[in-house]
Each structure stands twice: as C-alpha cells, then as structure tokens.
Design a protein around this motif. Structure first.
Motif, PDB file in Angstrom:
ATOM      1  N   GLY A  35       0.800  -1.220   0.000  1.00 18.73           N
ATOM      2  CA  GLY A  35       0.000   0.000   0.000  1.00 18.73           C
ATOM      3  C   GLY A  35       0.831   1.265   0.000  1.00 18.73           C
ATOM      4  N   THR A  36       2.140   1.137   0.136  1.00 21.58           N
ATOM      5  CA  THR A  36       2.991   2.333   0.199  1.00 21.58           C
ATOM      6  C   THR A  36       3.761   2.567  -1.090  1.00 21.58           C
ATOM      7  OG1 THR A  36       4.840   1.091   1.116  1.00 21.58           O
ATOM      8  CG2 THR A  36       3.334   2.117   2.683  1.00 21.58           C
ATOM      9  N   GLY A  37       3.813   1.579  -1.978  1.00 19.09           N
ATOM     10  CA  GLY A  37       4.583   1.733  -3.220  1.00 19.09           C
ATOM     11  C   GLY A  37       3.810   2.540  -4.238  1.00 19.09           C
ATOM     12  N   TYR A  38       4.415   2.726  -5.399  1.00 27.84           N
ATOM     13  CA  TYR A  38       3.756   3.491  -6.451  1.00 27.84           C
ATOM     14  C   TYR A  38       2.730   2.661  -7.193  1.00 27.84           C
ATOM     15  CZ  TYR A  38       7.069   7.241  -5.834  1.00 27.84           C
ATOM     16  OH  TYR A  38       7.792   8.258  -5.301  1.00 27.84           O
ATOM     17  N   SER A  39       2.780   1.348  -7.020  1.00 31.58           N
ATOM     18  CA  SER A  39       2.021   0.511  -7.946  1.00 31.58           C
ATOM     19  C   SER A  39       1.502  -0.741  -7.258  1.00 31.58           C
ATOM     20  CB  SER A  39       2.921   0.120  -9.103  1.00 31.58           C
ATOM     21  OG  SER A  39       4.188  -0.288  -8.599  1.00 31.58           O
ATOM     22  N   SER A  40       0.845  -0.540  -6.118  1.00 36.69           N
ATOM     23  CA  SER A  40       0.367  -1.683  -5.354  1.00 36.69           C
ATOM     24  C   SER A  40      -0.454  -2.652  -6.201  1.00 36.69           C
ATOM     25  CB  SER A  40      -0.501  -1.211  -4.195  1.00 36.69           C
ATOM     26  OG  SER A  40       0.231  -0.321  -3.403  1.00 36.69           O
ATOM     27  N   ILE A  81      -2.264   0.478   9.936  1.00 30.91           N
ATOM     28  CA  ILE A  81      -2.670  -0.178  11.180  1.00 30.91           C
ATOM     29  C   ILE A  81      -2.671   0.817  12.340  1.00 30.91           C
ATOM     30  CG2 ILE A  81      -2.145  -2.083  12.782  1.00 30.91           C
ATOM     31  CD1 ILE A  81      -2.968  -2.905   9.846  1.00 30.91           C
ATOM     32  N   LEU A  82      -1.833   1.842  12.197  1.00 25.98           N
ATOM     33  CA  LEU A  82      -1.692   2.851  13.257  1.00 25.98           C
ATOM     34  C   LEU A  82      -3.053   3.472  13.611  1.00 25.98           C
ATOM     35  CD1 LEU A  82       0.445   4.574  14.909  1.00 25.98           C
ATOM     36  CD2 LEU A  82       0.256   6.226  13.037  1.00 25.98           C
ATOM     37  N   SER A  83      -3.472   3.314  14.857  1.00 26.69           N
ATOM     38  CA  SER A  83      -4.745   3.868  15.362  1.00 26.69           C
ATOM     39  C   SER A  83      -5.933   3.528  14.471  1.00 26.69           C
ATOM     40  CB  SER A  83      -4.654   5.393  15.511  1.00 26.69           C
ATOM     41  OG  SER A  83      -3.597   5.736  16.350  1.00 26.69           O
ATOM     42  N   ILE A  84      -5.918   2.349  13.894  1.00 26.70           N
ATOM     43  CA  ILE A  84      -6.967   2.011  12.916  1.00 26.70           C
ATOM     44  C   ILE A  84      -8.367   2.095  13.523  1.00 26.70           C
ATOM     45  CG2 ILE A  84      -6.753  -0.507  13.331  1.00 26.70           C
ATOM     46  CD1 ILE A  84      -7.306  -0.661  10.150  1.00 26.70           C
ATOM     47  N   GLN A  85      -8.474   1.837  14.838  1.00 25.97           N
ATOM     48  CA  GLN A  85      -9.790   1.871  15.469  1.00 25.97           C
ATOM     49  C   GLN A  85     -10.425   3.264  15.382  1.00 25.97           C
ATOM     50  OE1 GLN A  85      -6.897   1.621  17.056  1.00 25.97           O
ATOM     51  NE2 GLN A  85      -6.875   3.306  18.527  1.00 25.97           N
ATOM     52  N   ASP A  86      -9.617   4.308  15.192  1.00 26.93           N
ATOM     53  CA  ASP A  86     -10.130   5.678  15.112  1.00 26.93           C
ATOM     54  C   ASP A  86     -10.082   6.253  13.702  1.00 26.93           C
ATOM     55  OD1 ASP A  86     -10.463   5.762  17.889  1.00 26.93           O
ATOM     56  OD2 ASP A  86      -8.357   6.340  18.187  1.00 26.93           O
ATOM     57  N   ARG A  87      -9.710   5.453  12.726  1.00 28.99           N
ATOM     58  CA  ARG A  87      -9.476   6.017  11.398  1.00 28.99           C
ATOM     59  C   ARG A  87     -10.302   5.310  10.325  1.00 28.99           C
ATOM     60  NH1 ARG A  87      -3.073   7.412  10.847  1.00 28.99           N
ATOM     61  NH2 ARG A  87      -3.063   8.985  12.487  1.00 28.99           N
ATOM     62  N   PRO A  88     -11.453   5.870  10.008  1.00 29.21           N
ATOM     63  CA  PRO A  88     -12.356   5.246   9.024  1.00 29.21           C
ATOM     64  C   PRO A  88     -11.686   5.010   7.671  1.00 29.21           C
ATOM     65  CG  PRO A  88     -13.450   7.045  10.163  1.00 29.21           C
ATOM     66  CD  PRO A  88     -12.024   7.079  10.608  1.00 29.21           C
ATOM     67  N   ARG A  89     -10.817   5.927   7.262  1.00 24.84           N
ATOM     68  CA  ARG A  89     -10.189   5.740   5.947  1.00 24.84           C
ATOM     69  C   ARG A  89      -9.251   4.541   5.952  1.00 24.84           C
ATOM     70  NH1 ARG A  89     -11.148  10.382   2.795  1.00 24.84           N
ATOM     71  NH2 ARG A  89      -9.515   9.831   1.318  1.00 24.84           N
ATOM     72  N   SER A  90      -8.460   4.405   7.016  1.00 20.48           N
ATOM     73  CA  SER A  90      -7.594   3.231   7.114  1.00 20.48           C
ATOM     74  C   SER A  90      -8.436   1.961   7.169  1.00 20.48           C
ATOM     75  CB  SER A  90      -6.714   3.310   8.372  1.00 20.48           C
ATOM     76  OG  SER A  90      -5.826   4.398   8.293  1.00 20.48           O
ATOM     77  N   GLN A  91      -9.563   2.039   7.863  1.00 25.98           N
ATOM     78  CA  GLN A  91     -10.446   0.873   7.960  1.00 25.98           C
ATOM     79  C   GLN A  91     -10.935   0.447   6.579  1.00 25.98           C
ATOM     80  OE1 GLN A  91     -13.497   2.093  10.747  1.00 25.98           O
ATOM     81  NE2 GLN A  91     -12.015   2.416  12.396  1.00 25.98           N
ATOM     82  N   SER A  92     -11.330   1.438   5.762  1.00 20.34           N
ATOM     83  CA  SER A  92     -11.813   1.125   4.411  1.00 20.34           C
ATOM     84  C   SER A  92     -10.701   0.509   3.568  1.00 20.34           C
ATOM     85  CB  SER A  92     -12.308   2.390   3.705  1.00 20.34           C
ATOM     86  OG  SER A  92     -13.336   2.975   4.449  1.00 20.34           O
ATOM     87  N   ILE A  93      -9.509   1.081   3.684  1.00 23.65           N
ATOM     88  CA  ILE A  93      -8.381   0.563   2.897  1.00 23.65           C
ATOM     89  C   ILE A  93      -8.069  -0.867   3.308  1.00 23.65           C
ATOM     90  CG2 ILE A  93      -5.891   0.824   2.497  1.00 23.65           C
ATOM     91  CD1 ILE A  93      -6.430   3.918   2.653  1.00 23.65           C
ATOM     92  N   LEU A  94      -8.056  -1.110   4.614  1.00 25.81           N
ATOM     93  CA  LEU A  94      -7.764  -2.473   5.075  1.00 25.81           C
ATOM     94  C   LEU A  94      -8.827  -3.463   4.575  1.00 25.81           C
ATOM     95  CD1 LEU A  94      -5.887  -4.308   6.669  1.00 25.81           C
ATOM     96  CD2 LEU A  94      -7.308  -3.910   8.684  1.00 25.81           C
ATOM     97  N   LYS A  95     -10.096  -3.033   4.619  1.00 24.85           N
ATOM     98  CA  LYS A  95     -11.177  -3.904   4.109  1.00 24.85           C
ATOM     99  C   LYS A  95     -10.943  -4.249   2.654  1.00 24.85           C
ATOM    100  CE  LYS A  95     -14.863  -3.803   7.234  1.00 24.85           C
ATOM    101  NZ  LYS A  95     -14.610  -2.608   8.127  1.00 24.85           N
ATOM    102  N   ALA A  96     -10.559  -3.239   1.877  1.00 25.58           N
ATOM    103  CA  ALA A  96     -10.322  -3.461   0.442  1.00 25.58           C
ATOM    104  C   ALA A  96      -9.155  -4.429   0.233  1.00 25.58           C
ATOM    105  CB  ALA A  96     -10.047  -2.134  -0.256  1.00 25.58           C
ATOM    106  N   ILE A  97      -8.087  -4.237   0.986  1.00 29.12           N
ATOM    107  CA  ILE A  97      -6.924  -5.132   0.847  1.00 29.12           C
ATOM    108  C   ILE A  97      -7.302  -6.554   1.252  1.00 29.12           C
ATOM    109  CG2 ILE A  97      -4.558  -5.626   1.627  1.00 29.12           C
ATOM    110  CD1 ILE A  97      -4.146  -2.616   2.026  1.00 29.12           C
ATOM    111  N   GLU A  98      -8.073  -6.656   2.336  1.00 22.16           N
ATOM    112  CA  GLU A  98      -8.529  -7.974   2.776  1.00 22.16           C
ATOM    113  C   GLU A  98      -9.313  -8.677   1.691  1.00 22.16           C
ATOM    114  OE1 GLU A  98     -10.542  -7.182   6.716  1.00 22.16           O
ATOM    115  OE2 GLU A  98     -10.465  -9.389   6.602  1.00 22.16           O
TER     116      GLU A  98
END
Ligand code: C2E
Ligand code: MG
Ligand code: MG
Ligand code: MG
Length: 285
Positions: free
Chosen positions: A182-187, A206-223
């Motif tokens: 998720g950090t590269g130019y071409s995931s 993952i950092l503070s994911i419980q408080d970060r809706p955007r990170s939550q959405s990204i993680l869901k998509a990756i999952e």
C-alpha cells in the motif's frame, strides 16, 4: 556585508558537505570491516495468529553489532551496503544465521513455524543474486520453511525475479510475501504481476486504525483483494490493544506482528519468552 554573509553561508555548506563526506567514508570503512568480521546477526519478531494466540513464524531482521558493540539498525546500513556492492555478502550471513536459528527456535516454539527473510529491490533486480539466494536456500534443506519478503516496487521492477527465480523458489516450497503493501507506487500492478502467498499491510494503515475510518476502508479493500486472489493478509506494526481488538472484532485478519506482542529479539532472548506468547492476549511478560 551581504557578500560576506553569502560567503559565510558557502563556507558553512562546504563544512557540512565535508562532514557528510567524512561520515560516509567512515561508515564505508566500518561496513567493509563488518562484512569481513561477520558482524551481522538476525533478530526475530514473532508472527502471531491472533485467533489462536500462537506463534506461526518469525521475521528475520538484520542487525549489525559494530566494533564498539553498538547494535545498528538496517536504516543505517542496508541502503549504503547496496551502493557499495556489499549487500550480497550481508544477505549470505543473514540467511545462514536465520537457517542456523531453526533448531533453537523449534525447541521453544515447535517446528511448524516459518522464517521470513527480507530482500531489497536492488537484490530482487539482480538475477545473479537471486539465483545464488535460491541455491543457498535449497542447499540448506529448509527452503519450504522460508518466506521471502519483497516490496511492491521490487516486484514490479524485477522482471527476472518473476520469470526466473520465482518459479524456482515455488518449486522449493518457499513462499513470497509483498511487504509494506500500500505504500509503493504501484500496489495494484504488483498484485497483477505476481502470485504472492501473503500481503503484509504497511503499518501506516494499522496505526490507530480503530479511530481512522479511511484506514479501515483501505484495510477492508486489501482484505477482500487478498481473499479473492488467495493471499493471506498480515498486519504489521500492531502496537496497542485497541488496534488488536479492532483487527479481532472487525476484520478476518489472522496474523499480526508488532511491538504489542514483541519487539524483534536475538534468538537467545526470544526463546526465554516462548511460554508467554500462548497465555496472554497482548503483551509478553
Ligand atoms: P520491514 O521488513 O517492513 O520490517 C519491519 C520493521 O518495522 C522492522 O524495522 C521492525 O523492527 C519494525 N517494527 C516491527 N514491529 C513494529 C511496531 O509495532 N511498531 C513500529 N513502529 N515498528 C515495528 P527494522 O528492523 O529497523 O527494519 C527496517 C527495514 O529494513 C525492514 O522493513 C526491511 O525493509 C529492511 N531490512 C531488515 N533486515 C533486512 C535484511 O536482512 N535484508 C534487507 N534487504 N532488508 C532488511
Ligand atoms: Mg519485512
Ligand atoms: Mg514491512
Ligand atoms: Mg517497513
């Protein structure tokens, strides 16, 4: 006045540049000694199955204990070792140390674990290096217990890696993990280009994911990508109970790494803690 100020500034920059050059020369010399004296060792960070709280493997991370006894992190030497052409020598030492650690780790954690080894983009893009690497793994007889961690950029850049080395590694039972996902130019290109076994979600998500809706959405998509493509999804950098609880309750993530469970440790320190991983949900004793 302005002129002399400018001149002062120039002299100042010359000094700074001189110091930078001297520091670089010093670390170059130290690194050559380090390779000759084999001053590199692995530390191991456990990978935890958070559904069973068992240790399923370890990531091997390079450490350099210099002549003064200072333990130095990869950020201080991997890049520069690459530039100096010393990275293959260091990798050889690291792989040997990782393989040699199996008996002690097995004793403490059982023999179902795998060791993950990092390979930089520079390494992955060298067919010679990767072929030697694969041969060395094969010779160790432990290739089926190794996971290779490469970043997205390395995968996309490294044509030979995909076409030559990857099939060879696969035949040997070695798995492949996409690191810092998720950090590269071409995931997404990375996922299109390679059949990896594992995706390691970068710790910034993952950092503070419980408080970060955007990170939550990204993680869901990756999952969901991982599930669809048949790759397991690992979360790195889990530092807090809140992050862990979010992953446990709101995702299907099974495997995590992070300071919450353990920092990377030398093998003798790690085996002492073996019993504590199975008992508590959270920090080691
Ligand atoms: P990486 O492969 O993404 O490794 C994870 C890094 O995050 C490690 O840093 C680890 O100590 C750190 N970490 C683990 N858990 C946590 C956490 O909960 N919070 C935080 N903030 N950090 C955590 P380290 O050991 O300094 O390694 C840095 C990078 O150096 C690695 O990133 C990897 O890309 C590279 N590296 C390490 N060993 C080797 C090696 O043998 N060869 C090559 N080519 N690269 C290596
Ligand atoms: Mg890694
Ligand atoms: Mg990583
Ligand atoms: Mg990283």
């Amino acid at each position: 006045r302005a002129k002399s100020a400018a001149k002062g500034t120039t002299a100042y920059f010359d000094d700074v540049m001189g110091m930078v050059a001297a520091a670089r020369l010093e670390i170059e010399q130290q690194l050559r000694v380090a390779v000759r004296e084999r001053q590199f060792r692995c530390v191991f960070q456990p990978k935890i199955d958070i559904r069973t709280m068992r240790v399923t493997g370890f990531e091997a991370l390079a450490r350099w204990t210099d002549c003064d006894g200072r333990v130095r992190n990869p950020s201080e030497f991997i890049e520069i070792a690459g530039e100096l052409g010393l990275i293959n020598d260091i990798a050889t030492i690291i792989v040997a140390d990782a393989i040699a650690s199996f008996p002690a780790l097995d004793n403490a954690f059982g023999s179902q674990t795998r060791i993950s080894i990092n390979v930089s983009a520079r390494q992955a893009s060298s067919p010679t290096f990767m072929t030697e690497f694969a041969d060395r793994l094969a010779a160790s007889g432990q290739s089926q217990r190794i996971i290779l961690e490469v970043t997205e950029d390395a995968i996309v850049a490294a044509g030979p890696f995909q076409s030559l080395v990857l099939p060879q590694l696969r035949r040997m039972g070695t798995k492949v993990s996409i690191d810092d996902f998720g950090t590269g130019y071409s995931s997404l290109s990375a996922l299109a280009d390679i059949t990896a076994d594992e995706i390691k979600v970068d710790r910034s998500f993952i950092l503070s994911i419980q408080d970060r809706p955007r990170s939550q959405s990204i993680l869901k998509a990756i999952e969901s990508l991982g599930n669809t493509l048949g790759m397991s999804v690992v979360a790195e950098g889990v530092e807090t109970e809140d992050e862990l609880n979010y992953l446990l309750d709101q995702t299907s993530i099974q495997t995590v790494q992070g300071y919450l469970f353990s920092r990377p440790l030398f093998v003798n320190e790690l085996v002492k803690l073996a019993g504590t991983f199975l008992t508590s949900r959270g920090k080691v004793a």
